[in-house]
Design an enzyme around this catalytic site. Structure first.
Site, mmCIF file in Angstrom:
data_model
loop_
_atom_site.group_PDB
_atom_site.id
_atom_site.type_symbol
_atom_site.label_atom_id
_atom_site.label_comp_id
_atom_site.label_asym_id
_atom_site.label_seq_id
_atom_site.Cartn_x
_atom_site.Cartn_y
_atom_site.Cartn_z
ATOM 1 N N SER A 267 0.822 -1.203 0.000
ATOM 2 C CA SER A 267 0.000 0.000 0.000
ATOM 3 C C SER A 267 0.869 1.272 0.000
ATOM 4 C CB SER A 267 -0.954 -0.065 1.183
ATOM 5 O OG SER A 267 -2.113 0.649 0.894
ATOM 6 N N LYS A 271 4.281 2.049 -2.315
ATOM 7 C CA LYS A 271 4.702 3.242 -3.062
ATOM 8 C C LYS A 271 6.139 3.570 -2.636
ATOM 9 C CE LYS A 271 0.085 5.197 -1.966
ATOM 10 N NZ LYS A 271 -0.919 4.603 -2.781
ATOM 11 N N TRP A 358 -9.826 0.283 -5.568
ATOM 12 C CA TRP A 358 -9.313 1.614 -5.194
ATOM 13 C C TRP A 358 -7.880 1.787 -5.714
ATOM 14 C CZ3 TRP A 358 -10.888 6.166 -3.872
ATOM 15 C CH2 TRP A 358 -10.143 7.012 -3.053
ATOM 16 N N HIS A 408 -7.520 -5.846 -0.414
ATOM 17 C CA HIS A 408 -6.311 -5.063 -0.151
ATOM 18 C C HIS A 408 -5.645 -5.613 1.113
ATOM 19 C CE1 HIS A 408 -3.998 -1.354 -0.453
ATOM 20 N NE2 HIS A 408 -4.170 -1.145 0.851
HETATM 21 C C1 GTR Z 1 -5.455 4.467 1.514
HETATM 22 C C2 GTR Z 1 -4.853 5.285 0.414
HETATM 23 C C3 GTR Z 1 -4.086 4.369 -0.499
HETATM 24 C C4 GTR Z 1 -3.213 3.409 0.252
HETATM 25 C C5 GTR Z 1 -3.769 2.970 1.586
HETATM 26 C C6 GTR Z 1 -2.769 2.396 2.580
HETATM 27 O O1 GTR Z 1 -6.312 5.167 2.328
HETATM 28 O O2 GTR Z 1 -5.875 5.956 -0.268
HETATM 29 O O3 GTR Z 1 -3.352 5.143 -1.436
HETATM 30 O O4 GTR Z 1 -1.949 3.911 0.403
HETATM 31 O O5 GTR Z 1 -4.384 3.988 2.261
HETATM 32 O O6 GTR Z 1 -1.595 2.732 2.579
HETATM 33 O O7 GTR Z 1 -3.210 1.627 3.421
#
Ligand code: GTR
Length: 429
Positions: A267, A271, A358, A408
């Site tokens: 997540s 990045k 997402w 996710h």
């Molecule tokens: C979310 C965000 C994503 C992702 C995620 C995370 O809210 O929109 O880009 O990075 O968090 O890191 O858990």
């Protein structure tokens, strides 16, 4: 209705959007493939001045540096000063971790500059029977002690978001959260496969909040500076910096094979892993797990999370210059396939989850596909078809990809693939 009343209504409405813009999305995110706008993707093998890149040498000398500079100054933000590791300290170690199968080390990296001081702890498990272990390195979200039930793992004092269900109260991690993320970190499996695992609580490097007075950022401020300049580091860049400092440490740890450190992240930390791997060529491979917008996903598709959304919800993650591309993706002269290409020719793995719309699984896949020409320039194999592979059927080339069933998350399936692929790519097994 009088004109004055209409004007007043408009003023009130715009004030509402400014004040509540951060919480109230102004339009629904797009999850419909048919509504993906038409866009032109920049060619990683053509320079900004329009020159075609035909050799690895030209890529390394001309194209890679200009892409790296663009991402650095306009997306993640550059690190404005050098902050070397001042000192490291092994705060705890044991040869009897995991029922005697592994060694455990907890090493603090200490940083000092003027009146600034910071330390973060690297928790390491290393397989006993391997002299110099290849290593997976990744940040964790809720503290080192959450990745395992091992009672010897120290609890970080760093600030973090409150989360009662994880036992985080008054912004402090507690004993109640020991092991709560063990499901994402199959330590025994990793050790059994002959790899070490190193992990760091990301908030120790920079707390994940829109506040630039804490964490590592103030180390580089000049005079009265209070926030990074428009082209200077946001939080992702700060976290990526931390991974490179961990790498500085591994280079001199005789128990680690520093030529085989695989940087991993999920997540927002996916990045981070991509940005760390793009910049620091000492990382021998990179894994992006469900990294989404600002990670592996193509921004120009505007599918799921978009640049405007991410910059609004997390104004501290990217550099201020990245705001220029809020609802303005067409103006962006790069896209995230070029972030992946910056890792070439080193192995890179992009992983998606079927229900994680997402993060735009298709956008993540296409970025791996469109990074492939750069890998091919080096004679490496990437993703050769624009057709996504079926769910749970990984492609394990130098550029690897899978979309697994589910949400996710980081699952055993993900780790099994990463280990298999690392065996093939780094250990020729
Ligand atoms: C979310 C965000 C994503 C992702 C995620 C995370 O809210 O929109 O880009 O990075 O968090 O890191 O858990």
């Amino acid at each position: 209705m009088t004109t004055r009343f209409i004007i007043l209504t408009l003023v009130l409405l715009s004030t509402f959007l400014v004040i509540f813009g951060q919480i109230v999305p102004q339009s629904e995110p797009n999850y419909d493939e048919n509504k993906v706008p038409k866009f032109e993707l920049p060619d990683p093998l053509t320079t900004f001045a329009g020159k075609k890149i035909k050799t690895p040498g030209k890529w390394i000398k001309e194209r890679r540096p200009e892409l790296l500079a663009f991402f650095s100054e306009n997306v993640y933000g550059k690190v404005p000063c050098k902050i070397p590791v001042h000192q490291w300290e092994v705060v705890e170690q044991s040869d009897h971790a995991l029922d005697g199968k592994a060694c455990r080390k907890q090493v603090d990296l200490i940083f000092k500059k003027d009146n600034h001081a910071l330390r973060f702890t690297i928790l390491m498990y290393l397989p006993k029977e391997i002299e110099k272990a290849p290593l997976f390195l990744g940040y964790n979200f809720y503290g080192n002690h959450t990745i395992t039930n091992d009672p010897n793992v120290l609890i970080s004092p760093a600030w973090t978001r409150n989360n009662e269900s994880l036992g985080i109260v008054n912004h402090q991690l507690t004993e109640a959260s020991r092991g709560v993320r063990a499901n994402r970190w199959p330590v025994e499996k990793i050790i059994h496969a002959g790899y070490g695992l190193a992990t760091i609580f990301y908030c120790e490097v920079d707390p994940d909040r829109d506040d630039f007075s804490d964490g590592i950022h103030p180390f580089c401020y000049v005079e009265d500076q209070q926030i990074p300049a428009a082209d200077e580091w946001g939080a992702i860049s700060a976290w990526a910096w931390g991974l490179s400092r961990a790498m500085d440490y591994f280079e001199q740890d005789k128990d680690v094979d520093a030529s085989k450190v695989i940087v991993f992240g999920h997540s927002r930390l996916g990045k981070t892993a991509l940005w760390a791997g793009a910049q620091d060529e000492r990382f021998s491979a990179v894994i992006s797990n469900n990294s989404g917008c600002g990670g592996a996903a193509l921004s120009k598709r505007r599918f799921g999370e978009t640049i405007a959304r991410i910059n609004t919800a997390f104004p501290h993650w990217f550099c201020k210059n990245f705001n220029k591309y809020n609802d303005n993706e067409d103006a962006l002269p790069v896209d995230q396939h070029e972030l992946i290409a910056l890792i070439a020719p080193r192995p890179v793995y992009v992983a998606s989850a079927e229900k994680d719309l997402w993060a735009d699984p298709r956008g993540e896949f296409l970025a791996a596909y469109f990074a492939t020409p750069v890998y091919e320039l080096f004679g490496k194999k990437g993703i050769s078809s624009q057709e996504m592979p079926p769910v749970n059927q990984p492609i394990h080339n130098t550029v690897a990809y899978h979309i697994r069933s589910g949400e996710h998350d980081v699952t055993d399936f993900d780790w099994e693939q990463y280990i298999k692929w690392a065996n093939k790519q780094l250990l020729n097994k």
